[in-house]
Design an enzyme around this catalytic site. Structure first.
Site, PDB file in Angstrom:
ATOM      1  N   GLY A 199       0.822  -1.211   0.000  1.00  0.00           N
ATOM      2  CA  GLY A 199       0.000   0.000   0.000  1.00  0.00           C
ATOM      3  C   GLY A 199       0.845   1.245   0.000  1.00  0.00           C
ATOM      4  CG  ASN A 200      -0.373   4.670  -1.645  1.00  0.00           C
ATOM      5  OD1 ASN A 200      -1.051   5.542  -1.109  1.00  0.00           O
ATOM      6  ND2 ASN A 200      -0.806   3.956  -2.683  1.00  0.00           N
ATOM      7  NE  ARG A 201       5.055   6.425   4.720  1.00  0.00           N
ATOM      8  CZ  ARG A 201       5.161   5.654   5.794  1.00  0.00           C
ATOM      9  NH1 ARG A 201       4.167   5.583   6.663  1.00  0.00           N
ATOM     10  NH2 ARG A 201       6.251   4.942   5.992  1.00  0.00           N
TER      11      ARG A 201
END
Ligand code: CTP
Length: 396
Positions: A199-201
């Site tokens: 995932g990412n932030r």
């Protein structure tokens, strides 16, 4: 405030408004006082509360309140209140206030689905919107009793955010009324096994600000939200997704009749070739785990090149740092051409990530060559500039 069970939620809105320094006079209908008593409103607002036309008559409150207000917001607005407001009735202090107000008016309806969908209510809402009143679409969900459906009051914190937005603009000018827009927000997650994902932030804050401000400007908004932890913006239809494939599917469905699509989400560019059905175990000998990733489709590119609705406006985002091959704006111009969108909102992230920050600054590049500098400000302020740019490019 009108007489619906959701009146208790208006206490939270009132609290947020007073705590943020606004002077609030509560004008309940007599039915609203059946749900929450005058002492509660008086204590929370720090002002006397009256519902009828026959108190403090020497101060002419039926005219003064509306004339003096910077914003009139009715929470909850019942079907009865909408009908009385649409027809200009003035049989209590609230409807008198609505008739004398020359400031922005925001109505947040809450009622059972049948009442909201009734032809009489539809026509009253259309009349009010046609007069420039911001009537917030009710949310879907649990209603009083066992039923669920459309008619729920949106989250009071979100109604508060909409009020602040309208106050900062000083108008409910609905330049996006009758327009359908799609906004994607958040970061997608690609599962590796039943417990892990890539995932990412991305926080989703900019996308949510875009959805909220479009709704406040009258648009019918679909927000495709990937893994966000934020309350649904008032008046916005929210579709939740996890992966880039799901995001693509939902954006494409919503784009069919959309006037504009804004891709503020951060879709994962890669996904594992396969998802393990069982939790992946680490090797006893400490050896590395090799994951094979395949590229995900580029949704922005697809939406831009396919234009599922001809003439629609497509907006992309780009976070750039600049590198050996070029400066931030050179790379962004190349990306605008590569993606094929109409507008590209460029964040220079060389000084650090903007994820989760309340503020943002950007340069908006247009395919027609226009360049708009947006100085550091709130994500809502940037959202409004983006919608200004979109509105200027919409088909008449
Ligand atoms: N985007 C998309 N689908 C993807 C990846 C990105 O629609 N699979 C959209 C984002 O929503 C955003 C824009 O494309 O609007 C961001 O592009 P970015 O990821 O910065 O561009 P890339 O093509 O990945 O280029 P780079 O090589 O700079 O990473």
């Amino acid at each position: 405030m009108a007489g619906g069970i959701a009146a208790y939620k208006a206490c939270e809105l009132l609290r947020r408004l007073t705590e943020s320094g606004h002077d609030v006079t509560v004008v309940p209908t007599s039915a609203a006082l059946e749900f929450v008593g005058a002492p509660t409103w008086a204590a929370l607002s720090g002002r006397p509360v009256s519902a009828d036309l026959w108190s403090e008559v020497h101060e002419v409150p039926h005219v003064r309140l509306g004339q003096a207000a910077d914003l009139v917001v009715v929470v909850p607005a019942t079907a009865d209140l909408l009908a009385r407001a649409a027809h200009g009735l003035a049989d209590d202090l609230l409807t008198n206030t609505l008739l004398t107000a020359r400031c922005p008016v925001v109505l947040a309806p809450a009622m059972h689905t049948e009442m909201w969908e009734h032809a009489a209510t539809r026509s009253n809402v259309a009349t009010l919107r046609g007069r420039g009143v911001l009537v917030i679409e009710p949310a879907e969900g649990r209603l009083t009793g066992a039923d669920t459906g459309r008619g729920r009051l949106p989250d009071p914190a979100e109604i508060f955010a909409t009020c602040l937005d309208v106050l900062s603009r000083g108008t409910t000018a609905s330049d996006l009324l009758g327009r359908r827009v799609v906004v994607s927000a958040g970061g997608t997650r690609e599962p590796l096994d039943p417990v892990r994902f890539l995932g990412n932030r991305s926080s989703g804050l900019q996308g949510y600000a875009l959805a909220r401000t479009a709704a406040a400007r009258g648009a019918e908004v679909t927000l495709v939200a990937a893994n966000t932890d934020l309350a649904d913006p008032a008046g916005v239809r929210v579709v939740r997704v996890e992966t880039t494939a799901e995001l693509r599917e939902q954006v494409l469905v919503a784009a069919v009749d959309a006037d504009a699509v804004v891709m503020a989400a951060a879709p994962a560019d890669f996904r594992p070739v396969g998802v393990s059905g069982a939790k992946i175990k680490k090797a006893d000998d400490g050896s590395a785990l090799h994951l094979e990733l395949v590229q995900n489709p580029d949704v922005l590119h697809e939406i831009s090149t396919r234009r599922v609705r001809p003439g629609s406006v497509v907006v992309g985002f780009a976070a750039e740092t600049g590198d050996a091959t070029g400066a931030v704006l050179d790379l962004a111009r190349a990306k605008l051409a590569r993606k094929g969108c109409d507008l590209l909102v460029v964040n220079d992230v060389s000084g650090g990530a903007v994820f989760g920050q309340p503020d943002n600054e950007a340069v908006i590049l247009a395919a027609d060559g226009a360049v708009t500098d947006v100085p550091r400000g709130t994500k809502a302020a940037l959202a409004h500039v983006i919608w200004d740019q979109v509105a200027a490019r919409l088909r008449p």
